[in-house]
Design a protein around this motif. Sequence first.
Motif, PDB file in Angstrom:
ATOM      1  N   TYR A   1      -4.410  84.827   1.413  1.00 39.11           N
ATOM      2  CA  TYR A   1      -5.239  83.632   1.334  1.00 39.11           C
ATOM      3  C   TYR A   1      -5.152  82.881   2.667  1.00 39.11           C
ATOM      4  N   PRO A   2      -6.294  82.408   3.156  1.00 37.31           N
ATOM      5  CA  PRO A   2      -6.287  81.725   4.455  1.00 37.31           C
ATOM      6  C   PRO A   2      -5.707  80.314   4.368  1.00 37.31           C
ATOM      7  N   VAL A   3      -4.792  80.005   5.274  1.00 43.13           N
ATOM      8  CA  VAL A   3      -4.186  78.667   5.316  1.00 43.13           C
ATOM      9  C   VAL A   3      -4.047  78.210   6.770  1.00 43.13           C
ATOM     10  N   SER A   4      -3.881  76.914   6.922  1.00 41.08           N
ATOM     11  CA  SER A   4      -3.487  76.381   8.230  1.00 41.08           C
ATOM     12  C   SER A   4      -2.150  75.693   8.059  1.00 41.08           C
ATOM     13  N   ILE A   5      -1.398  75.592   9.131  1.00 40.54           N
ATOM     14  CA  ILE A   5      -0.110  74.915   9.055  1.00 40.54           C
ATOM     15  C   ILE A   5      -0.158  73.671   9.936  1.00 40.54           C
TER      16      ILE A   5
END
Lengths: 271, 340
Positions: free
Chosen positions: A242-246
């Motif tokens: 799943y695409p995420v940003s941090i």
Amino acid sequence: MLIADQISVQIGSKSLLKQVSLTLCPGEVLAVVGPNGAGKSSLLRTLSGELSPHSGSLSLNGRLLPGWDAGQLAKMRGVLPQSSALAFRFSVRDVVLMGRSPHRKTHSHNQNLVITEQALALTDTAHLAGRIYTTLSGGERQRVQLARVLAQIWEPCGELQRYLLLDEPTSALDLAHQHAVLAITRRFADSQNTGVLAILHDLNLAALYADRIAVLHDGSLIVTDTPQGVLNSSLIQQVFQYPVSIGSHPLYPACPLLIPHRQAPPGISAR
Amino acid sequence: MLLGLWLLLSLSCLLVLGNGVVNISPGQALAILADSLGWHTAWPFSHEQQTVLLAIRAPRLVLGLLVGGSLAVSGAAMQGLFRNPLADPALIGISSGAALAAVAVIVLQNTLFSGLAVLLGHYLLPVAAICGGFTVSWLVYRLADSGDRLDIGSLLLAGIAINALAGSATGLLVYISNDDQLRTLTFWSMGSLSGVGWDSVLLGAPFLALNLIVLPLLAYPLNALLLGEAEAGHLGFPVERLKTAIVALVALGVGTAVALTGIIGFIGLVVPHLLRLLVGPDHRWLLPGSALLGALLLLCSDYLARTLAAPAEVPIGIITGVLGSPFFLWLLFRQKIMGH
């Protein structure tokens, strides 16, 4: 220390855990994360002795697990299950008091009652003490079970270190109680020098309270590292698909913050 | 609560000892008992009263107390083991196995078992019943035992299946029996304490007492077992040994009870239930309380059984059934209304 060395668990032909090595130190909170079916519960059930590994070894406080007697083990290791099957009309106080049963020969009933009340107070369930357990909500039950497990390992066990294994302790809780439960276990770990292993689904919760995070994927341990080391977008993306940003937490810059992307509605392509 | 039950039970004992075809007042009953212990009192009683009390009513009372207590404690322990308040000691097949063996003995006594009948005399029926009960329970236990652990779900299902099988075999034997045999086995299958002497008491007391003493000692682990098997294990209890011990103790107690008095239903189911409503589910109170209330209920049922149609006797299973079934139905409907 609680040490798992190269443990593998198989049920039938299905491999649940593949050569997992893990160390839980006194005083630390270790969060175990991973997608559904990654083997998190199998790991916890192996560490708690419910499943026996078909290879590898487990040791607790310097002794291999089969070497400890069950009564001794109960005084230094508390296990919180995901949900409890209790269907009989016990009062909440009696349920928590059951956590004291390993100590019924070494402590008076009154001593055990005092510790029961303290555990109830610590988990914010003292007001429920007289209620019938089966009438509680799911979240209330979970906190009462936590009180039971804390009461079980409430005081030092001689020179031996204590450990707490929690299977999704926050799954039924609202926002405030999720944080309350993790703050309680964090404080218990710090003040009692107890090793806490908790299976969590919320990676941000893990980052806020855990010293280290272990990532399980398909029965294998991918990485065990500090929250900063684990929460990077490519690793999370690869494991959880799943695409995420941090980002970083606005109040605690050292603490990473995971921000999931929006999933495009079916049939419409994402921009 | 427990003290109240004790008092009620002691009082009932005196009343039950006194009432019947030959009347003995509680004072006289005490005087006779004191006299037999070598302690003479001024209270007058007749020789007939003494004989009736010591040779007929006392052994019947003692066995009734032991059997009633044992059935109820076993019921409470089974309900704890199965974590289901509707479980019954009969679930592990002990009663149906004993019934099958007893019916086989009654029907085939003159053909297949004639040699044994000569050898064992009137002990043949109890000995056969206990062997049958143990064999069937052992079978159920083995079917549920997967080598390293006893699966409680399988134990339940195996129990149901084996009970049905034993029931069919019993039915077949009943079908080929003649009228006399049918009457004997009908009485046996409804339970009775009539004709109990000190020899039966001595035969059964050690097993029933073991069941009555040891099961209440398992209160703490049984409480923990209600949390779940894994949870009980985490609390340091030896779960596998515990399950085996409970099944064995229940088989011992219920097997002995069935062998000596036939099948007495409902005490094992109803008494623990009633007590849970009164004292809660904690086995520390539930187990001793069940023993006392079970003894009391069987005592009263037996009293009704021998006085309602005196000098004839009504089978005790009819009395416990009449008292027990409406209560059981009420429980079922109450659960249905409460939604689980």
